[in-house]
Design a protein around this motif. Structure first.
Motif, PDB file in Angstrom:
ATOM      1  N   ARG A 307       4.998   0.599   1.860  1.00 36.78           N
ATOM      2  CA  ARG A 307       4.323   1.660   1.096  1.00 36.78           C
ATOM      3  C   ARG A 307       5.025   3.007   1.288  1.00 36.78           C
ATOM      4  NH1 ARG A 307      -0.602  -0.738   3.354  1.00 36.78           N
ATOM      5  NH2 ARG A 307      -1.465  -2.135   1.769  1.00 36.78           N
ATOM      6  N   ASP A 308       5.462   3.270   2.516  1.00 39.23           N
ATOM      7  CA  ASP A 308       6.159   4.536   2.789  1.00 39.23           C
ATOM      8  C   ASP A 308       7.366   4.703   1.876  1.00 39.23           C
ATOM      9  OD1 ASP A 308       4.363   4.922   4.888  1.00 39.23           O
ATOM     10  OD2 ASP A 308       5.804   4.353   6.442  1.00 39.23           O
ATOM     11  N   VAL A 309       8.243   3.702   1.862  1.00 37.78           N
ATOM     12  CA  VAL A 309       9.501   3.875   1.128  1.00 37.78           C
ATOM     13  C   VAL A 309       9.297   3.819  -0.374  1.00 37.78           C
ATOM     14  CG1 VAL A 309      10.901   3.078   3.065  1.00 37.78           C
ATOM     15  CG2 VAL A 309      10.153   1.416   1.342  1.00 37.78           C
ATOM     16  N   VAL A 310       8.297   3.087  -0.840  1.00 36.77           N
ATOM     17  CA  VAL A 310       7.985   3.102  -2.275  1.00 36.77           C
ATOM     18  C   VAL A 310       7.528   4.496  -2.686  1.00 36.77           C
ATOM     19  CG1 VAL A 310       6.475   2.170  -4.061  1.00 36.77           C
ATOM     20  CG2 VAL A 310       7.413   0.646  -2.333  1.00 36.77           C
ATOM     21  N   ASN A 311       6.702   5.114  -1.853  1.00 38.01           N
ATOM     22  CA  ASN A 311       6.219   6.463  -2.133  1.00 38.01           C
ATOM     23  C   ASN A 311       7.372   7.460  -2.165  1.00 38.01           C
ATOM     24  OD1 ASN A 311       5.163   9.232  -1.314  1.00 38.01           O
ATOM     25  ND2 ASN A 311       3.217   8.162  -1.476  1.00 38.01           N
ATOM     26  N   LEU A 312       8.317   7.312  -1.256  1.00 37.23           N
ATOM     27  CA  LEU A 312       9.380   8.300  -1.092  1.00 37.23           C
ATOM     28  C   LEU A 312      10.504   8.159  -2.101  1.00 37.23           C
ATOM     29  CD1 LEU A 312      10.713  10.585   0.532  1.00 37.23           C
ATOM     30  CD2 LEU A 312      11.577   8.841   2.125  1.00 37.23           C
ATOM     31  N   THR A 313      10.900   6.929  -2.435  1.00 34.32           N
ATOM     32  CA  THR A 313      12.158   6.756  -3.177  1.00 34.32           C
ATOM     33  C   THR A 313      12.111   7.335  -4.582  1.00 34.32           C
ATOM     34  OG1 THR A 313      11.431   4.478  -3.630  1.00 34.32           O
ATOM     35  CG2 THR A 313      13.046   4.787  -1.869  1.00 34.32           C
ATOM     36  N   TRP A 314      11.017   7.138  -5.302  1.00 34.24           N
ATOM     37  CA  TRP A 314      10.998   7.676  -6.668  1.00 34.24           C
ATOM     38  C   TRP A 314      10.965   9.209  -6.655  1.00 34.24           C
ATOM     39  CZ3 TRP A 314       7.062  10.669  -8.691  1.00 34.24           C
ATOM     40  CH2 TRP A 314       5.802  10.613  -8.075  1.00 34.24           C
ATOM     41  N   LYS A 315      10.388   9.786  -5.607  1.00 36.04           N
ATOM     42  CA  LYS A 315      10.376  11.245  -5.489  1.00 36.04           C
ATOM     43  C   LYS A 315      11.774  11.770  -5.160  1.00 36.04           C
ATOM     44  CE  LYS A 315       5.533  11.129  -4.086  1.00 36.04           C
ATOM     45  NZ  LYS A 315       4.529  11.310  -3.021  1.00 36.04           N
ATOM     46  N   LEU A 316      12.483  11.074  -4.269  1.00 38.98           N
ATOM     47  CA  LEU A 316      13.864  11.465  -3.974  1.00 38.98           C
ATOM     48  C   LEU A 316      14.723  11.419  -5.232  1.00 38.98           C
ATOM     49  CD1 LEU A 316      14.603   9.669  -0.573  1.00 38.98           C
ATOM     50  CD2 LEU A 316      14.656  12.141  -0.971  1.00 38.98           C
ATOM     51  N   ARG A 321      18.009  14.159  -9.216  1.00 39.37           N
ATOM     52  CA  ARG A 321      18.423  14.299 -10.624  1.00 39.37           C
ATOM     53  C   ARG A 321      18.036  15.655 -11.205  1.00 39.37           C
ATOM     54  NH1 ARG A 321      21.315   9.934  -9.743  1.00 39.37           N
ATOM     55  NH2 ARG A 321      20.357   7.907 -10.163  1.00 39.37           N
ATOM     56  N   GLY A 322      17.387  16.501 -10.409  1.00 41.75           N
ATOM     57  CA  GLY A 322      16.985  17.810 -10.905  1.00 41.75           C
ATOM     58  C   GLY A 322      15.764  17.776 -11.792  1.00 41.75           C
ATOM     59  N   LYS A 323      15.009  16.668 -11.770  1.00 36.84           N
ATOM     60  CA  LYS A 323      13.807  16.571 -12.597  1.00 36.84           C
ATOM     61  C   LYS A 323      12.605  17.248 -11.949  1.00 36.84           C
ATOM     62  CE  LYS A 323      15.245  11.949 -14.153  1.00 36.84           C
ATOM     63  NZ  LYS A 323      14.881  10.501 -14.096  1.00 36.84           N
ATOM     64  N   SER A 324      12.641  17.392 -10.635  1.00 34.25           N
ATOM     65  CA  SER A 324      11.550  18.023  -9.890  1.00 34.25           C
ATOM     66  C   SER A 324      12.135  18.862  -8.771  1.00 34.25           C
ATOM     67  CB  SER A 324      10.601  16.966  -9.298  1.00 34.25           C
ATOM     68  OG  SER A 324       9.904  16.279 -10.306  1.00 34.25           O
ATOM     69  N   GLY A 325      11.322  19.816  -8.290  1.00 35.87           N
ATOM     70  CA  GLY A 325      11.742  20.648  -7.178  1.00 35.87           C
ATOM     71  C   GLY A 325      11.480  19.986  -5.837  1.00 35.87           C
ATOM     72  N   ASP A 326      12.026  20.576  -4.786  1.00 36.19           N
ATOM     73  CA  ASP A 326      11.891  20.010  -3.443  1.00 36.19           C
ATOM     74  C   ASP A 326      10.441  19.883  -2.998  1.00 36.19           C
ATOM     75  OD1 ASP A 326      14.599  19.776  -3.177  1.00 36.19           O
ATOM     76  OD2 ASP A 326      14.870  21.587  -1.971  1.00 36.19           O
ATOM     77  N   LEU A 328       8.066  18.514  -4.332  1.00 36.30           N
ATOM     78  CA  LEU A 328       7.549  17.164  -4.561  1.00 36.30           C
ATOM     79  C   LEU A 328       7.679  16.307  -3.304  1.00 36.30           C
ATOM     80  CD1 LEU A 328       6.454  14.944  -6.455  1.00 36.30           C
ATOM     81  CD2 LEU A 328       8.832  14.492  -7.136  1.00 36.30           C
ATOM     82  N   LEU A 329       8.740  16.527  -2.540  1.00 35.42           N
ATOM     83  CA  LEU A 329       8.979  15.714  -1.350  1.00 35.42           C
ATOM     84  C   LEU A 329       7.936  15.969  -0.267  1.00 35.42           C
ATOM     85  CD1 LEU A 329      12.869  16.015  -1.175  1.00 35.42           C
ATOM     86  CD2 LEU A 329      11.503  14.165  -2.180  1.00 35.42           C
ATOM     87  N   ASP A 330       7.294  17.129  -0.304  1.00 42.62           N
ATOM     88  CA  ASP A 330       6.245  17.406   0.679  1.00 42.62           C
ATOM     89  C   ASP A 330       5.057  16.461   0.509  1.00 42.62           C
ATOM     90  OD1 ASP A 330       7.749  19.500   1.685  1.00 42.62           O
ATOM     91  OD2 ASP A 330       6.758  21.003   0.421  1.00 42.62           O
ATOM     92  N   THR A 331       4.868  15.968  -0.725  1.00 39.71           N
ATOM     93  CA  THR A 331       3.726  15.082  -0.954  1.00 39.71           C
ATOM     94  C   THR A 331       3.916  13.728  -0.282  1.00 39.71           C
ATOM     95  OG1 THR A 331       4.568  14.148  -3.042  1.00 39.71           O
ATOM     96  CG2 THR A 331       3.283  16.199  -3.176  1.00 39.71           C
ATOM     97  N   TYR A 332       5.164  13.360   0.029  1.00 41.73           N
ATOM     98  CA  TYR A 332       5.380  12.097   0.751  1.00 41.73           C
ATOM     99  C   TYR A 332       4.641  12.112   2.079  1.00 41.73           C
ATOM    100  CZ  TYR A 332       7.597   8.893   4.022  1.00 41.73           C
ATOM    101  OH  TYR A 332       7.811   7.956   5.008  1.00 41.73           O
ATOM    102  N   ALA A 333       4.884  13.131   2.875  1.00 40.73           N
ATOM    103  CA  ALA A 333       4.263  13.184   4.199  1.00 40.73           C
ATOM    104  C   ALA A 333       2.753  13.314   4.102  1.00 40.73           C
ATOM    105  CB  ALA A 333       4.845  14.350   5.001  1.00 40.73           C
ATOM    106  N   SER A 334       2.269  14.178   3.206  1.00 40.68           N
ATOM    107  CA  SER A 334       0.824  14.386   3.140  1.00 40.68           C
ATOM    108  C   SER A 334       0.100  13.129   2.677  1.00 40.68           C
ATOM    109  CB  SER A 334       0.497  15.562   2.206  1.00 40.68           C
ATOM    110  OG  SER A 334       0.922  15.310   0.880  1.00 40.68           O
ATOM    111  N   GLU A 335       0.647  12.455   1.673  1.00 36.34           N
ATOM    112  CA  GLU A 335      -0.004  11.251   1.156  1.00 36.34           C
ATOM    113  C   GLU A 335       0.025  10.114   2.165  1.00 36.34           C
ATOM    114  OE1 GLU A 335       1.061  12.027  -3.564  1.00 36.34           O
ATOM    115  OE2 GLU A 335       1.876  10.261  -2.541  1.00 36.34           O
ATOM    116  N   ARG A 336       1.206   9.852   2.697  1.00 36.13           N
ATOM    117  CA  ARG A 336       1.344   8.676   3.551  1.00 36.13           C
ATOM    118  C   ARG A 336       0.710   8.885   4.925  1.00 36.13           C
ATOM    119  NH1 ARG A 336       0.476   4.929   2.448  1.00 36.13           N
ATOM    120  NH2 ARG A 336       1.583   3.882   4.145  1.00 36.13           N
ATOM    121  N   LEU A 523       4.967  18.365 -11.090  1.00 38.90           N
ATOM    122  CA  LEU A 523       6.300  17.783 -10.929  1.00 38.90           C
ATOM    123  C   LEU A 523       7.417  18.789 -11.177  1.00 38.90           C
ATOM    124  CD1 LEU A 523       5.837  14.331 -12.708  1.00 38.90           C
ATOM    125  CD2 LEU A 523       6.155  14.721 -10.261  1.00 38.90           C
ATOM    126  N   ALA A 524       7.103  19.930 -11.799  1.00 34.79           N
ATOM    127  CA  ALA A 524       8.148  20.876 -12.227  1.00 34.79           C
ATOM    128  C   ALA A 524       8.901  21.422 -11.018  1.00 34.79           C
ATOM    129  CB  ALA A 524       7.519  22.011 -13.006  1.00 34.79           C
TER     130      ALA A 524
END
Length: 524
Positions: A307-316, A321-326, A328-336, A523-524
């Motif tokens: 679950r951890d890596v599934v949550n993280l990889t699509w955000k990375l 790719r420049g589709k989202s700002g950094d 977004l990566l903070d939500t990995y830690a808070s969610e998981r 996501l912006a």
């Protein structure tokens, strides 16, 4: 010469190999490193669930892995006097995610399949025999010092690093991150056997939790002839002494003898409940056992790492790719982190039932549990004990469906059937049972989010509508799984994240527009 990659994954166990596969599927330049050149040939993780099989399906490995699994039998809990006090089991078909909700599996061949498949992605490089010995962070990259098992040193620069390197994680250590103790610490002996047909005939046909204060123990039924016992080491006993073969057979004598089984593995553990204080430090992340440990009483250890890596990889991938700002990566830690803590609380509660060593307290436990069930034990679905996401990238409009996993129905496909994800994919999706709710939605916003529209028709209402309908992928489900989900949650559309979790739901087009705007802003 310094090598350069987008993501370096440290550790090639189940979590790291799954991470590498997911990044490879997304086309992210990935280096995965492990100091061991071979898969550990003994069983450790024992169970997975339908959410994890769905992930293996996403990376094209479900069929290869399914052959090493079998459905998890019900788990029956027996009290002081040998009476049944609790039962955990599964929901009946049709299965909500398309796979049996709970499975047992053989880890060595599953891990080997994950490793082999990761190496087939063009964007993934596998470096076995390399060990991480140094890590330094800069503003826009992480520098890793690797030492090969031939003594050769090399330097790699990665835009991000993911530590999937286990409970003794080098990444966590180099980051200076400490575990937080969630207050569960019990010594247990874990024994795996290969059992003969004669021995199997004498053993229980379901998994058993012996909630006996004299010696709490667990019996588990694995694939084929694999059987596992988990036996508490009592106060005053030496864990290492208990691992000796003669002591193992003495403990197993109430169930089986050496004439009917081969000792496959024996190891003593402190069953812990731990969670890392930080999961995200600069451009470095930790996942799996590097980030958390929990007692094994629900078989969720490996599931949590996946679950951890599934949550993280699509955000990375979105950030790279420049589709989202950094942010977004903070939500990995808070969610998981919050999800792990909530599930660990549930597991600790089960552990307290099993591990009670005071006879008087154990009898009171049995009486209370039977009274709570009205004297008749009913089967509780294991999956009902797993919480949804409760924070992070979720709709600001509160709803019970937010943070739950969207179902995966079986749909008509050609002359047969298929599972929804094989047709609809795994990116952002709007799934609806009413195409009119999505009519006129802003195509530009949908395109910005790479969002697909999926229209699921109930079989009873189908008029051969599969294909494209008003710009949506139109499919016909055959078992009513999604129809019941929409009815239960009293909505007509769901925005589903790439990891299959529900961002938010809507009952009309205006609500859906507001949900899309909220997601776009987040996501912006």
């Amino acid at each position: 010469m310094t090598e350069s990659v987008d993501v370096a994954v440290i550790g090639f166990g189940p979590a790291g190999a799954t991470c590498a596969n997911l990044l490879g599927k997304l086309g992210v330049r990935t280096l995965v490193v492990d100091k061991s050149r071979t898969v550990y040939d003994m069983p450790r993780a024992f169970a997975i669930d339908h959410e994890i099989m769905r992930v293996f399906q996403d990376i094209g490995l479900a069929d290869a892995i399914a052959r090493h699994t079998r459905p998890f039998t019900p788990s029956e809990y027996y009290g002081v006097e040998g009476q049944l006090i609790k039962r955990l089991g599964s929901v009946p078909p049709p299965y909500p995610l398309g796979w049996p909700p709970n499975l047992v599996f053989s880890q060595p061949p599953v891990e080997a399949a994950l490793r082999a498949h990761a190496a087939t992605w063009p964007s993934v490089t596998v470096a076995l025999g390399d060990e991480l010995v140094g890590l330094a962070q800069a503003r826009d990259h992480v520098t890793l010092e690797l030492r090969g098992d031939n003594g050769r040193m090399r330097t790699v620069e990665a835009r991000y690093v993911v530590g999937c390197d286990g409970a003794w994680s080098t990444v966590r250590t180099l980051l200076g991150v400490q575990y937080v103790d969630l207050e569960f610490d019990e010594p247990w002996l874990v024994v795996d056997l290969r059992v003969s047909e004669r021995g199997l005939a004498r053993l229980p046909e379901v998994s058993i939790q012996y909630c006996d204060p004299a010696r709490p123990a667990t019996f588990l039924i694995g694939p084929a002839d694999h059987r596992r016992w988990e036996i508490m080491v009592m106060p005053g006993e030496d864990r290492r002494e208990m691992e000796k073969e003669e002591n193992v057979w003495r403990l197993l004598s109430r169930w089986i003898s050496p004439e009917d089984a081969v000792l496959w593995r024996r190891a003593s553990y402190q069953f812990h409940a731990l969670v890392a204080g930080e999961w995200h430090n600069g451009r470095a992340f930790i996942a799996g056992d590097a980030a958390h440990q929990q007692p094994p009483f629900m078989g969720q250890g490996m599931c949590q790492g996946v679950r951890d890596v599934v949550n993280l990889t699509w955000k990375l991938e979105r950030v790279l790719r420049g589709k989202s700002g950094d942010a977004l990566l903070d939500t990995y830690a808070s969610e998981r982190r919050e999800h792990v803590k909530r599930l660990t609380t549930v597991i600790k509660g089960i552990g307290r039932v099993i591990c009670e060593r005071d006879p008087q307290a154990a009898r009171a436990r049995d009486e209370r549990m039977l009274a709570e069930s009205g004297g008749k034990v009913i089967t509780q679905a294991r999956q009902d004990l797993i919480p949804p996401l409760s924070c992070g990238l979720l709709s600001p409009s509160s709803h019970a469906a937010n943070g739950t996993i969207f179902p995966q129905p079986r749909i008509r496909h050609g002359a047969g059937t298929a599972l929804l994800d094989t047709i609809a994919g795994t990116g952002f999706r709007i799934v609806t049972n009413d195409t009119s709710i999505a009519a006129g939605l802003c195509d530009a916003t949908r395109a910005q989010l790479d969002m697909k529209m999926v229209h699921v028709v109930a079989n009873a209402n189908a008029e051969d509508g599969d294909g494209e309908t008003n710009g949506a992928i139109s499919v016909t489900e055959v078992e009513g799984v999604v129809a019941r989900w929409f009815q239960c949650h009293q909505c007509s559309a769901a925005i589903v994240r790439p990891d299959h979790y529900v961002f938010g739901v809507a009952t009309n087009r205006d609500e859906l527009e507001r949900q899309i705007e909220a997601l776009s802003a987040a996501l912006a």
